[in-house]
Write a protein that holds these residues in place. Structure first.
Motif, PDB file in Angstrom:
ATOM      1  N   LEU A 173       0.960  -1.217   0.026  1.00 54.66           N
ATOM      2  CA  LEU A 173      -0.043   0.088   0.195  1.00 54.66           C
ATOM      3  C   LEU A 173       0.901   1.239  -0.034  1.00 54.66           C
ATOM      4  CD1 LEU A 173      -2.715  -1.066   2.387  1.00 54.66           C
ATOM      5  CD2 LEU A 173      -2.990  -0.700   0.112  1.00 54.66           C
ATOM      6  N   LEU A 174       1.988   1.257   0.506  1.00 52.15           N
ATOM      7  CA  LEU A 174       2.826   2.359   0.760  1.00 52.15           C
ATOM      8  C   LEU A 174       2.867   3.205  -0.541  1.00 52.15           C
ATOM      9  CD1 LEU A 174       5.722   1.607   3.221  1.00 52.15           C
ATOM     10  CD2 LEU A 174       4.258   3.800   3.158  1.00 52.15           C
ATOM     11  N   PRO A 175       3.444   2.708  -1.802  1.00 59.95           N
ATOM     12  CA  PRO A 175       3.487   3.562  -2.979  1.00 59.95           C
ATOM     13  C   PRO A 175       2.314   4.508  -3.309  1.00 59.95           C
ATOM     14  CG  PRO A 175       4.083   1.232  -3.394  1.00 59.95           C
ATOM     15  CD  PRO A 175       3.589   1.260  -2.081  1.00 59.95           C
ATOM     16  N   ASN A 176       1.218   4.319  -2.872  1.00 56.59           N
ATOM     17  CA  ASN A 176      -0.228   4.808  -2.878  1.00 56.59           C
ATOM     18  C   ASN A 176       0.007   6.234  -2.208  1.00 56.59           C
ATOM     19  OD1 ASN A 176      -2.108   3.241  -4.637  1.00 56.59           O
ATOM     20  ND2 ASN A 176      -1.614   1.869  -3.026  1.00 56.59           N
ATOM     21  N   LEU A 177       0.866   6.328  -1.204  1.00 59.05           N
ATOM     22  CA  LEU A 177       1.103   7.235  -0.228  1.00 59.05           C
ATOM     23  C   LEU A 177       2.016   8.463  -0.869  1.00 59.05           C
ATOM     24  CD1 LEU A 177       0.547   5.229   2.821  1.00 59.05           C
ATOM     25  CD2 LEU A 177      -1.007   6.993   1.999  1.00 59.05           C
ATOM     26  N   ALA A 178       2.873   8.360  -1.900  1.00 62.54           N
ATOM     27  CA  ALA A 178       3.626   9.145  -2.541  1.00 62.54           C
ATOM     28  C   ALA A 178       3.161  10.441  -2.525  1.00 62.54           C
ATOM     29  CB  ALA A 178       4.247   8.702  -3.596  1.00 62.54           C
ATOM     30  N   PRO A 179       1.820  10.813  -2.761  1.00 64.55           N
ATOM     31  CA  PRO A 179       1.660  12.276  -2.880  1.00 64.55           C
ATOM     32  C   PRO A 179       1.456  12.949  -1.603  1.00 64.55           C
ATOM     33  CG  PRO A 179       0.014  10.713  -4.266  1.00 64.55           C
ATOM     34  CD  PRO A 179       0.960   9.933  -3.265  1.00 64.55           C
ATOM     35  N   CYS A 180       1.316  12.056  -0.396  1.00 67.81           N
ATOM     36  CA  CYS A 180       1.028  12.798   0.945  1.00 67.81           C
ATOM     37  C   CYS A 180       2.157  12.368   1.729  1.00 67.81           C
ATOM     38  CB  CYS A 180      -0.244  12.065   1.443  1.00 67.81           C
ATOM     39  SG  CYS A 180      -1.526  12.558   0.590  1.00 67.81           S
ATOM     40  N   PRO A 181       3.222  13.161   1.687  1.00 64.20           N
ATOM     41  CA  PRO A 181       4.559  12.937   2.581  1.00 64.20           C
ATOM     42  C   PRO A 181       4.062  12.500   3.971  1.00 64.20           C
ATOM     43  CG  PRO A 181       4.976  14.661   1.071  1.00 64.20           C
ATOM     44  CD  PRO A 181       3.668  14.142   0.929  1.00 64.20           C
ATOM     45  N   VAL A 182       3.120  13.422   4.622  1.00 63.46           N
ATOM     46  CA  VAL A 182       2.921  13.251   5.942  1.00 63.46           C
ATOM     47  C   VAL A 182       2.574  11.847   6.361  1.00 63.46           C
ATOM     48  CG1 VAL A 182       0.932  14.137   5.972  1.00 63.46           C
ATOM     49  CG2 VAL A 182       2.016  14.197   8.199  1.00 63.46           C
ATOM     50  N   PHE A 183       1.613  11.164   5.543  1.00 63.68           N
ATOM     51  CA  PHE A 183       1.003   9.703   5.689  1.00 63.68           C
ATOM     52  C   PHE A 183       2.236   8.790   5.410  1.00 63.68           C
ATOM     53  CE2 PHE A 183      -3.032  12.217   4.844  1.00 63.68           C
ATOM     54  CZ  PHE A 183      -3.280  12.574   6.331  1.00 63.68           C
ATOM     55  N   ALA A 184       2.697   9.048   4.252  1.00 64.18           N
ATOM     56  CA  ALA A 184       3.934   8.170   3.858  1.00 64.18           C
ATOM     57  C   ALA A 184       5.063   7.888   4.739  1.00 64.18           C
ATOM     58  CB  ALA A 184       4.493   8.768   2.432  1.00 64.18           C
ATOM     59  N   GLU A 185       5.281   9.115   5.434  1.00 68.54           N
ATOM     60  CA  GLU A 185       6.270   8.914   6.540  1.00 68.54           C
ATOM     61  C   GLU A 185       5.857   8.183   7.949  1.00 68.54           C
ATOM     62  OE1 GLU A 185       8.595  12.039   9.475  1.00 68.54           O
ATOM     63  OE2 GLU A 185       8.555  12.657   7.353  1.00 68.54           O
ATOM     64  N   GLU A 186       4.784   8.401   8.384  1.00 65.26           N
ATOM     65  CA  GLU A 186       4.196   7.497   9.396  1.00 65.26           C
ATOM     66  C   GLU A 186       3.984   6.146   9.033  1.00 65.26           C
ATOM     67  OE1 GLU A 186       4.185   7.999  12.624  1.00 65.26           O
ATOM     68  OE2 GLU A 186       2.643   6.591  13.108  1.00 65.26           O
ATOM     69  N   ILE A 187       3.463   5.936   7.869  1.00 57.78           N
ATOM     70  CA  ILE A 187       3.003   4.581   7.606  1.00 57.78           C
ATOM     71  C   ILE A 187       4.424   3.682   7.228  1.00 57.78           C
ATOM     72  CG2 ILE A 187       1.646   3.114   5.836  1.00 57.78           C
ATOM     73  CD1 ILE A 187      -0.485   5.426   6.236  1.00 57.78           C
ATOM     74  N   GLY A 188       5.363   4.352   6.574  1.00 55.69           N
ATOM     75  CA  GLY A 188       6.461   3.850   6.443  1.00 55.69           C
ATOM     76  C   GLY A 188       7.209   3.675   7.832  1.00 55.69           C
ATOM     77  N   ARG A 189       7.138   4.344   8.815  1.00 61.04           N
ATOM     78  CA  ARG A 189       7.604   4.225   9.977  1.00 61.04           C
ATOM     79  C   ARG A 189       7.027   3.008  10.919  1.00 61.04           C
ATOM     80  NH1 ARG A 189       6.453   4.707  15.559  1.00 61.04           N
ATOM     81  NH2 ARG A 189       4.330   5.429  14.986  1.00 61.04           N
ATOM     82  N   LEU A 190       5.775   2.510  10.697  1.00 66.14           N
ATOM     83  CA  LEU A 190       4.895   1.524  10.989  1.00 66.14           C
ATOM     84  C   LEU A 190       5.423   0.357  10.403  1.00 66.14           C
ATOM     85  CD1 LEU A 190       1.276   2.856  11.010  1.00 66.14           C
ATOM     86  CD2 LEU A 190       2.894   2.257  13.031  1.00 66.14           C
ATOM     87  N   ARG A 191       5.777   0.392   9.180  1.00 68.25           N
ATOM     88  CA  ARG A 191       6.103  -0.807   8.478  1.00 68.25           C
ATOM     89  C   ARG A 191       7.470  -1.146   8.854  1.00 68.25           C
ATOM     90  NH1 ARG A 191       7.861  -1.271   3.011  1.00 68.25           N
ATOM     91  NH2 ARG A 191       9.075   0.531   3.518  1.00 68.25           N
ATOM     92  N   ASP A 192       8.141  -0.142   8.953  1.00 72.25           N
ATOM     93  CA  ASP A 192       9.724  -0.552   9.618  1.00 72.25           C
ATOM     94  C   ASP A 192       9.455  -1.092  11.100  1.00 72.25           C
ATOM     95  OD1 ASP A 192      10.577   0.697   7.130  1.00 72.25           O
ATOM     96  OD2 ASP A 192      11.297   2.437   7.896  1.00 72.25           O
ATOM     97  N   LEU A 193       8.600  -0.608  11.790  1.00 72.70           N
ATOM     98  CA  LEU A 193       8.346  -0.923  13.265  1.00 72.70           C
ATOM     99  C   LEU A 193       8.051  -2.587  12.911  1.00 72.70           C
ATOM    100  CD1 LEU A 193       8.518  -0.436  16.147  1.00 72.70           C
ATOM    101  CD2 LEU A 193       6.260   0.609  16.013  1.00 72.70           C
ATOM    102  N   ALA A 194       7.225  -2.882  12.003  1.00 70.99           N
ATOM    103  CA  ALA A 194       6.896  -4.239  12.148  1.00 70.99           C
ATOM    104  C   ALA A 194       7.904  -5.235  11.701  1.00 70.99           C
ATOM    105  CB  ALA A 194       5.590  -4.407  11.060  1.00 70.99           C
ATOM    106  N   VAL A 195       8.673  -4.561  10.876  1.00 71.72           N
ATOM    107  CA  VAL A 195       9.694  -5.360  10.347  1.00 71.72           C
ATOM    108  C   VAL A 195      10.925  -5.613  11.599  1.00 71.72           C
ATOM    109  CG1 VAL A 195      12.103  -5.414   8.666  1.00 71.72           C
ATOM    110  CG2 VAL A 195       9.743  -4.855   7.767  1.00 71.72           C
ATOM    111  N   ALA A 196      10.995  -4.498  12.313  1.00 74.14           N
ATOM    112  CA  ALA A 196      11.896  -4.646  13.332  1.00 74.14           C
ATOM    113  C   ALA A 196      11.271  -5.592  14.661  1.00 74.14           C
ATOM    114  CB  ALA A 196      12.050  -3.277  14.293  1.00 74.14           C
ATOM    115  N   SER A 197       9.952  -5.580  14.650  1.00 77.10           N
ATOM    116  CA  SER A 197       9.388  -6.600  15.641  1.00 77.10           C
ATOM    117  C   SER A 197       9.778  -7.978  15.200  1.00 77.10           C
ATOM    118  CB  SER A 197       7.946  -6.202  15.603  1.00 77.10           C
ATOM    119  OG  SER A 197       7.610  -5.061  16.247  1.00 77.10           O
ATOM    120  N   LEU A 198       9.655  -8.294  13.832  1.00 74.20           N
ATOM    121  CA  LEU A 198       9.773  -9.468  13.186  1.00 74.20           C
ATOM    122  C   LEU A 198      11.131  -9.986  13.503  1.00 74.20           C
ATOM    123  CD1 LEU A 198       8.316 -11.939  11.689  1.00 74.20           C
ATOM    124  CD2 LEU A 198       9.274 -10.944   9.522  1.00 74.20           C
ATOM    125  N   ALA A 199      12.125  -9.044  13.060  1.00 72.05           N
ATOM    126  CA  ALA A 199      13.529  -9.518  13.269  1.00 72.05           C
ATOM    127  C   ALA A 199      13.754  -9.826  14.971  1.00 72.05           C
ATOM    128  CB  ALA A 199      14.295  -8.185  13.244  1.00 72.05           C
TER     129      ALA A 199
END
Ligand code: HEM
Length: 183
Positions: free
Chosen positions: A49-75
């Motif tokens: 879903l993240l590529p859809n957020l390119a026009p809205c950096p404020v949401f792209a940044e927060e949702i990218g942060r959530l994805r990275d957090l999920a990746v860190a949790s999995l690690a």
């Protein structure tokens, strides 16, 4: 005066939210297999879903942060890292995607209570994704945008349902492996 789009989305996606919630509720987050399946499903959905957020950096940044957090949790579970996303999601309205992902964090209190009841340690890095409370500011920004949304609602309602279904599909993709072990 136009209805607040948040209210429209909440009313018109009640059923798909319920279905998505059920798909995830079927996976027991307090077992290693359930934690692994849930994190992988969320990472896959967020990544597509993240590529859809390119026009809205404020949401792209927060949702990218959530994805990275999920990746860190999995690690932190010691599991093998996630492969790159296997498919590109259809183009969806960024507000629809932001609504589904940031809105999903509102259910976090219910999930945190379940984790407490199962005595999952508060500081567990593998559960950090589920206990994170950092999305409040982005959710407030989104609420303001939805309250003053000037356009036609039909397309954005359809895209919101589509974004929910991506989470549902990813839960179904990872949950069978979990369910098989339970039989
Ligand atoms: C076990 C899983 C889930 C539970 C128990 C759950 C529970 C809840 C609850 C209690 C709320 C209302 C919170 C409030 O108003 O303060 C909520 C809202 C919401 N949830 Fe879920 N949810 C789950 C999964 C999901 C998933 C997987 C998604 C999407 C990916 C999602 C998307 C949303 C959205 C968009 C809202 C906001 C609705 C609105 O108020 O406009 N939920 N959820």
């Amino acid at each position: 005066m136009a209805a607040d789009l948040r209210r429209v989305l909440r009313d018109q996606t009640t059923q798909v939210h319920e279905d998505t919630e059920s798909a995830f509720a079927a996976i027991d987050l307090t077992t290693p297999e359930g934690l692994d399946a849930t994190l992988r499903a969320h990472i896959a959905a967020l990544s597509s879903l993240l590529p859809n957020l390119a026009p809205c950096p404020v949401f792209a940044e927060e949702i990218g942060r959530l994805r990275d957090l999920a990746v860190a949790s999995l690690a932190a579970t010691g599991a093998a890292p996630v492969p790159s996303p296997s498919r590109d999601a259809a183009a969806l309205d960024p507000l629809a995607v932001a609504y589904v992902v940031l809105g999903s964090r509102l259910g976090a209190r219910v999930i945190a209570a379940r984790l407490r009841a199962a005595q999952v340690p508060e500081g567990s890095a593998a559960y950090a994704y589920f206990r994170d409370e950092g999305s409040g500011a982005a959710w407030q920004t989104l609420r303001q945008m939805l309250a003053s949304f000037p356009g036609e609602h039909t397309a954005i309602v359809a895209d919101t349902s589509a974004a929910f279904r991506i989470f549902q599909q990813e839960a179904a993709r990872f949950a069978p492996r979990f369910a098989v072990k339970e039989v």
